[in-house]
Design a protein around this motif. Structure first.
Motif, mmCIF file in Angstrom:
data_model
loop_
_atom_site.group_PDB
_atom_site.id
_atom_site.type_symbol
_atom_site.label_atom_id
_atom_site.label_comp_id
_atom_site.label_asym_id
_atom_site.label_seq_id
_atom_site.Cartn_x
_atom_site.Cartn_y
_atom_site.Cartn_z
ATOM 1 N N ALA A 286 0.844 -1.200 0.000
ATOM 2 C CA ALA A 286 0.000 0.000 0.000
ATOM 3 C C ALA A 286 0.872 1.239 0.000
ATOM 4 O O ALA A 286 2.100 1.166 0.104
ATOM 5 C CB ALA A 286 -0.914 -0.004 1.211
ATOM 6 N N LEU A 302 -9.532 1.659 -0.348
ATOM 7 C CA LEU A 302 -9.388 1.299 -1.753
ATOM 8 C C LEU A 302 -10.703 1.598 -2.458
ATOM 9 O O LEU A 302 -11.747 1.072 -2.084
ATOM 10 C CB LEU A 302 -9.083 -0.205 -1.793
ATOM 11 N N CYS A 376 -3.976 2.090 -3.090
ATOM 12 C CA CYS A 376 -4.394 1.524 -1.810
ATOM 13 C C CYS A 376 -3.743 2.353 -0.718
ATOM 14 O O CYS A 376 -2.540 2.278 -0.492
ATOM 15 C CB CYS A 376 -3.936 0.064 -1.759
#
Ligand SMILES: Nc1ncnc2c1ncn2[C@@H]1O[C@H](COP(=O)(O)OP(=O)(O)O)[C@@H](O)[C@H]1O
Ligand SMILES: [Mg+2]
Lengths: 381, 283
Positions: A286, A302, A376
Motif C-alpha cells: 500500500a 481502496l 491503496c
C-alpha cells in the motif's frame, strides 16, 4: 457585482485587497458550546477566498449549522474570532453584517408576494422605488421566475420557493451568501437541477458562498473546496478531487464516495510504499498516507473502481493479487456492482463496466482480483 | 351527513335519533334567545305573548320598548359607559397581552410558566374574589368609583384572552422568519412590525374581541368598583329587572344579540382575510 467590475476594483486597491481576497471570510480557532460543557465546534479554522464556493460537509449533528449561524450572527462563538473582509464581526448584530442567507425551509414571508419578498431587503436599505422595481425584476429573471412576482409563496412549488429564497438572498448584492442545506427538502431531480442553477448563479455573480450539506454528491458537484466536518472538527479541507483521490484519514475516505476497507498492521515501510499484514493473514502492498510506523494499526482504503479482475487486461500495474469469491451481482445499467469476499472482508465492492469484453460474474464463482499499491491508501486505524 | 349504503337498519334509526338529539340541544341553547326577539316587539308591558301576538295581529306589535330605550337617559348612559370601558380596556389588554405573549415565546425567557400562570390567573380565580380584592386595593389608591378603575380592572380580566390567543398563534410561527428578516438587513423593530405583527394579527384580533366581550357583559367587578356614574349595560339590565319590570330590557337584549352576531361575523371575516394574507389558504 459582475466579474469585470470586480477585477477593476481589485486593480485599484492593489496589495491590501489581494490579502483581503485570500481571507475574505475567516474563522480563527472558533469554538462553540451551547451548554457551557460540551464543545459542539472545536477549534474551527477556515479561510474563504473572495468569489469562492466553499462547502461544509459532514454528518448530521457535526456542527455545520452552528458554524454558519456564527458567521451570520445568530449564535455567538464561545471562543475565537470571525472576520469578514479583515474586520472582526463578533460584535456586529446580524442585520448589520450584510450577509445573505438561504434557509432549508426557505423562510419566505408568507404574507408578502414574491416581489414583496424580494423588495424587502431593498426597502430596508432605502432604495428608490424605481431601483427596487428594476432590481426585483432582474433577480426574478435570474432565477427564471419572471411571471411569478405577484404570487404568494404558498402558491409556488418547493423548487420555485427555493429559487425565490435564493433570489432574495442575492438581490441586495451581499458580500457573502450562506446556505444551510437549501436543497434538503427537494426531490432528487429537482435537487440536481437546483445544484446547477446555484452553480450557474455563483459563476455569473462571482459572489462568495459558504454552503452546508450532508450530501457528498452535492458537495462534490458544486464546490471549489470542501471542508469535511466530523465531531466539531474539520477532518480535511481540500478540493473535491483531492478529497476523493487523496483522503487524509479514514473518516474522509469513508464519508466521500464508496470505499473498501481492510484492517491490519504495518510490517514494513520504505518511502512511499509499505507492507501491511491484514488481520486475516494476507500481506498487502500500500501507499502510506496517515499510517504510523512499523507495528502501527492501519486502515487500508481502496476505491471500488480501482480494483480490477485479473484477466481483463489492465493487470500489468497490479502489485496485489487475491482470490475472491463472488457473493452478489447488482445490475445498474451502465455498470455492474459486484460484492466479493476478499481477505476475509465480504463487503468488498468492485464496479465493472457493462461493456463488451468484460466477463459476466455469477455468485459463487471464484475470481482473481488485483490493484495497484498506489491506489491503496494506508490511513489511520 | 349522508348515510352510507351499507348501513344496517339499526344504524339508520340511530342516525335519525342522533339528528333529533342535536336539534334538541341546539334548541336548548338558542331557544331563550329566539323567544326574546319577538317578545321585544310586544305592545303590552308584559313578558308573555299576548293573544294579538299569537294571531299575528299587527296591533299586538310595537316598537315602544325600543323607543323607551333610545329616549331613556339611564339606558343611553349605560350603553355609553359600556363602550367607553369596553374599548379602553380592550385597547390596553390587547397591547399588554400581545407584548406579554411575545416575551413569553422568547427562548431566553426565564420562569416562563410561572409568569404565564400569573397572567392567566384572573381567568381562573373566582371573579368575586378578584373583584373584592380590587375593591379594597382600588379604594386605597382612590381608583374606586372612577372610570380608570373600572377600565384597569377589565384590562386585567381581558389580558388572559389576548395572551392565550396570541401565544397559540405564535406557537405555529416559524422563528426562522425572524432570522431571515435580520439577515436581509431589517433591525428588530422593523422585523417586528413588518414580519411578526402581520403574522400574529389573527391571534391579536380574536384576543381583542374576547377581551371586549368579557368587559361588555361583566357584572361582578363593575358592581364592586363602579359608582352611579360608571353604570354599565349589564348593571343597568340587572337593576332594570329587579326594580322596574319593563320589557325595555328585552329590546336591549335583542340589540345586544345583534351586536354579538355582528362582532362574530367581523371576527370571522378578519380571520379569513389574514389567513389568506399569511398564505395558509391560497386566495
Ligand atoms: N440551539 C441549540 N441549543 C443546544 N444545542 C444545540 C443547538 N443547536 C445545535 N445544538 C447541538 O449542536 C450540535 C451540532 O448541531 P448543528 O450545528 O445543528 O449540526 P449540523 O448542522 O451539522 O447537523 C448537535 O449536537 C446539536 O444537538
Ligand atoms: Mg444543520
Amino acid at each position: 457585482m459582475n466579474e469585470s467590475l470586480q477585477r477593476e476594483k481589485q486593480d485599484d486597491a492593489g496589495e491590501a485587497t489581494a490579502v483581503a481576497d485570500a481571507c475574505f471570510a475567516r474563522f480563527i480557532d472558533v469554538q462553540k458550546s451551547y451548554d457551557g460543557v460540551e464543545l459542539v465546534v472545536k477549534g474551527f479554522n477556515l479561510d474563504v477566498r473572495r468569489g469562492e464556493f466553499v462547502t461544509l460537509l459532514g454528518p448530521s449533528g457535526s456542527g455545520k449549522t452552528t458554524c454558519l449561524m456564527m458567521m451570520a450572527g445568530f449564535e455567538t462563538p464561545t471562543h475565537g474570532q470571525i472576520l469578514l473582509q479583515g474586520e472582526p464581526i463578533n460584535d456586529l448584530p446580524p442585520h448589520k453584517r450584510g450577509i445573505g442567507m438561504v434557509f432549508q425551509n426557505y423562510a419566505l414571508f408568507p404574507h408578502m408576494s414574491v416581489a414583496e419578498n424580494l423588495a424587502f431587503p431593498l426597502q430596508v436599505r432605502h432604495l428608490s422605488r424605481d431601483e427596487i422595481k428594476r432590481k426585483v425584476a432582474k433577480a426574478l429573471a435570474m432565477v427564471r421566475l419572471e411571471d411569478f412576482g405577484d404570487r404568494r409563496p404558498a402558491q409556488l412549488s418547493g423548487g420555485q420557493q427555493q429559487r425565490v429564497a435564493l433570489a432574495r438572498a442575492l438581490v441586495f448584492e451581499p458580500k457573502l451568501v450562506l446556505m444551510d442545506e437549501p436543497l434538503g427538502a427537494l426531490d432528487k431531480n429537482l435537487r440536481e437541477e437546483m445544484q446547477y442553477e446555484i452553480k450557474r448563479i455563483h459563476a455569473e455573480l462571482g459572489v462568495t458562498m459558504i454552503y452546508v450539506t450532508h450530501d457528498q454528491t452535492e458537495a462534490l458537484t458544486m464546490s471549489d473546496r470542501i471542508a469535511v466536518f466530523n465531531d466539531g472538527v474539520v477532518q480535511q479541507l481540500a478540493s473535491p478531487e483531492t478529497l476523493y483521490e487523496a483522503p487524509e484519514n479514514a473518516f474522509v475516505a469513508n464519508f466521500i464516495g464508496e470505499n473498501n476497507r481492510l484492517h491490519g498492521e504495518v510490517i514494513e515501510s520504505i518511502g512511499d510504499r509499505c507492507e501491511v499484514r491484514l488481520d486475516s493473514g494476507e500481506t498487502v502492498a500500500a501507499r502510506p498516507v496517515a499510517a504510523g510506523g512499523i507495528g502501527a494499526r492501519t486502515t487500508l482504503s481502496l476505491r471500488p473502481e480501482r480494483v480490477g479482475i485479473v484477466g481483463e487486461g489492465d493487470e500489468a500495474s497490479f502489485d496485489n493479487h487475491f482470490q475472491a469469491e463472488v457473493k452478489e451481482v447488482i445490475y445498474l445499467g451502465d455498470h455492474l456492482r459486484t460484492r466479493l469476499e476478499v481477505c476475509g472482508n465480504d463487503e468488498f465492492i468492485i464496479k465493472t463496466p457493462n461493456a463488451k469484453g468484460f466477463p459476466s460474474l455469477r455468485p459463487g464463482q471464484t475470481v482473481e482480483v488485483g490493484w495497484s499499491s498506489r491506489d491503496c491508501r494506508a490511513l489511520d486505524a | 351527513m349522508a348515510i352510507p349504503s351499507y348501513a344496517t337498519r339499526g344504524e339508520r334509526i340511530w342516525h335519525y335519533v342522533f339528528l333529533g338529539l342535536c336539534a334538541l340541544i341546539f334548541l336548548f341553547l338558542v331557544g331563550p334567545l329566539l323567544i326574546i326577539i319577538p317578545l321585544s316587539f310586544n305592545a303590552q308591558p308584559y313578558f308573555t305573548f299576548s293573544q294579538e301576538m299569537l294571531t299575528l295581529d299587527p296591533a299586538g306589535y310595537s316598537l315602544r320598548w325600543y323607543e323607551d330605550f333610545f329616549t331613556s337617559s339611564a339606558w343611553l348612559n349605560a350603553i355609553k359607559n359600556s363602550f367607553i370601558v369596553g374599548i379602553a380596556s380592550t385597547f390596553l389588554a390587547t397591547i399588554l397581552g400581545t407584548v406579554a405573549a411575545l416575551g413569553l415565546s422568547s427562548r431566553h425567557m426565564p420562569a416562563r410558566s410561572a409568569i404565564m400562570a400569573l397572567l392567566i390567573s384572573p381567568m381562573i380565580v373566582p371573579l368575586i374574589i378578584s373583584a373584592a380584592a380590587m375593591f379594597f386595593f382600588f379604594s386605597k389608591v382612590n381608583l374606586a368609583q372612577t372610570y380608570l378603575g373600572v377600565v384597569l380592572a377589565h384590562t386585567v380580566l381581558g389580558i388572559p384572552f389576548v395572551v392565550i390567543t396570541v401565544t397559540a398563534t405564535l406557537s405555529s410561527f416559524d422563528t426562522t422568519l425572524i432570522r431571515a428578516a435580520h439577515s436581509l438587513g431589517a433591525n428588530p423593530t422593523r422585523t417586528f412590525f413588518k414580519v411578526v405583527l402581520p403574522l400574529v394579527t389573527p391571534g391579536v384580533v380574536s384576543g381583542a374581541l374576547f377581551a371586549f366581550i368579557t368587559s361588555f357583559d361583566e357584572v361582578v367587578v363593575v358592581l364592586f368598583l363602579a359608582g352611579p356614574e360608571q353604570r354599565t349595560m349589564p348593571i343597568q339590565m340587572w337593576s332594570g329587572i329587579r326594580e322596574q319590570i319593563s320589557p325595555t330590557i328585552l329590546a336591549v337584549a335583542t340589540l345586544l344579540v345583534l351586536l354579538s352576531m355582528l362582532l362574530l361575523t367581523t371576527l370571522e371575516l378578519l380571520r379569513r382575510r389574514s389567513e389568506r394574507l399569511r398564505g395558509i389558504s391560497p386566495g
